[in-house]
Design a protein around this motif. Structure first.
Motif, PDB file in Angstrom:
ATOM      1  N   SER A 187       0.840  -1.209   0.000  1.00 40.77           N
ATOM      2  CA  SER A 187       0.000   0.000   0.000  1.00 40.77           C
ATOM      3  C   SER A 187       0.873   1.256   0.000  1.00 40.77           C
ATOM      4  CB  SER A 187      -0.896   0.051   1.236  1.00 40.77           C
ATOM      5  OG  SER A 187      -1.522  -1.165   1.421  1.00 40.77           O
ATOM      6  N   ARG A 188       1.928   1.206   0.807  1.00 39.76           N
ATOM      7  CA  ARG A 188       2.833   2.371   0.893  1.00 39.76           C
ATOM      8  C   ARG A 188       3.434   2.690  -0.489  1.00 39.76           C
ATOM      9  NH1 ARG A 188       5.910   0.079   4.779  1.00 39.76           N
ATOM     10  NH2 ARG A 188       4.589   0.645   6.505  1.00 39.76           N
TER      11      ARG A 188
ATOM     12  N   LYS B  72       2.310   1.666  -3.424  1.00 40.07           N
ATOM     13  CA  LYS B  72       1.253   1.980  -4.397  1.00 40.07           C
ATOM     14  C   LYS B  72       0.912   3.472  -4.334  1.00 40.07           C
ATOM     15  CE  LYS B  72      -3.127   0.268  -5.880  1.00 40.07           C
ATOM     16  NZ  LYS B  72      -4.394  -0.106  -5.290  1.00 40.07           N
ATOM     17  N   LYS B  73       0.867   4.000  -3.119  1.00 40.02           N
ATOM     18  CA  LYS B  73       0.579   5.444  -2.961  1.00 40.02           C
ATOM     19  C   LYS B  73       1.655   6.291  -3.633  1.00 40.02           C
ATOM     20  CE  LYS B  73      -2.010   5.341   1.301  1.00 40.02           C
ATOM     21  NZ  LYS B  73      -1.603   4.842   2.591  1.00 40.02           N
TER      22      LYS B  73
END
Ligand code: 3SL
Length: 241
Positions: free
Chosen positions: A205-206, A208-209
């Motif tokens: 997630s980190r 992807k952001k």
């Protein structure tokens, strides 16, 4: 009698002291992205990488004229030549060069385990070559997961689990730690779709952001290279068999 060797998984560099000293080979794993980037770098002809744990040390090398990469929290640290993307090493300018690298967790793990008899670099990219080589060594093996700031992470654990599963299947190794057994079962749950399995994982997630989805896909694609980086006199070089 030929006694079986141990294959174990240590979840974070913070737990390394509990395992230290019992394993001749330590495999440092930081799937997203340090050890994948290091494998990609050697696959693309880099000569050597000097891993350093702190940005301050990286700056000292920079001041001496070295080519230096530094990443913190997924981003290139201001003032450095590159960060931690495997794609940055595909630039032909890196061929034959020595670089210095500092990353949030990966180079910290290398530093923590640097006194091991042998320290090698593992990732999904070199998984098959690494497992085949480890099987031949007849030594106790510890997979040291880099985690995230001394916390457990899924991607390094499933890579450690893949190595554990392979070596246990040879019949030449045994695991006694629950960390290793659980890493193996996590790998077995993930192995048909690493990308899907890691969908809600924290570092995916980190990254992807930060629009680094292509890096994630690349790092989760197994067996793209047969290089095995090894630490010799403070520098990572390509293992020559
Ligand atoms: O922690 C590390 O060493 C890095 O691999 C983190 S990142 O993928 O570059 O964010």
């Amino acid at each position: 009698m030929n006694r079986r060797k141990r294959i174990e998984v240590c979840f974070t560099p913070g737990e390394y002291d509990y395992f230290k000293g019992n394993f001749e080979i330590v495999v440092v794993i930081d799937v997203l992205r340090a050890t994948s980037a290091i494998c990609a770098a050697f696959d693309n002809g880099i000569k050597s990488i000097i891993p350093v744990p702190t940005v301050e040390e990286a700056m000292e090398y920079k001041a001496k004229g070295f080519l230096v990469g530094a990443e913190r929290k997924g981003q290139i640290v201001e003032g450095f030549d590159f960060g931690n993307s495997p794609f940055s090493y595909m630039n032909p300018d890196f061929k034959g060069k020595e670089v210095v690298l500092s990353t949030t967790n990966g180079t910290k793990s290398i530093d923590v385990a640097k006194d091991a008899e042998m320290l090698v670099i593992g990732s999904f990219l070199n998984l098959e070559a690494l497992c085949e080589w480890l099987e031949k060594q007849n030594k106790n093996v510890l997979c040291l997961c880099s985690g995230w700031q001394d916390k457990f992470n899924l991607e390094d654990t499933i890579c450690g689990g893949a190595i554990t599963d392979y070596l246990l299947a040879t019949g030449k190794f045994t695991s006694v730690e629950d960390s290793s057994i659980s890493a193996k079962y996590l790998y077995l749950s993930a192995k048909n779709n690493y990308f899907g399995f890691l969908k809600s994982s924290s570092h995916r997630s980190r990254l992807k952001k930060l629009n680094l989805n292509e890096d994630i896909k690349y790092c989760l694609t197994p067996n793209q290279t047969r290089v095995i980086p090894i630490l010799k006199d403070g520098k990572l070089v390509q293992l020559q068999e």
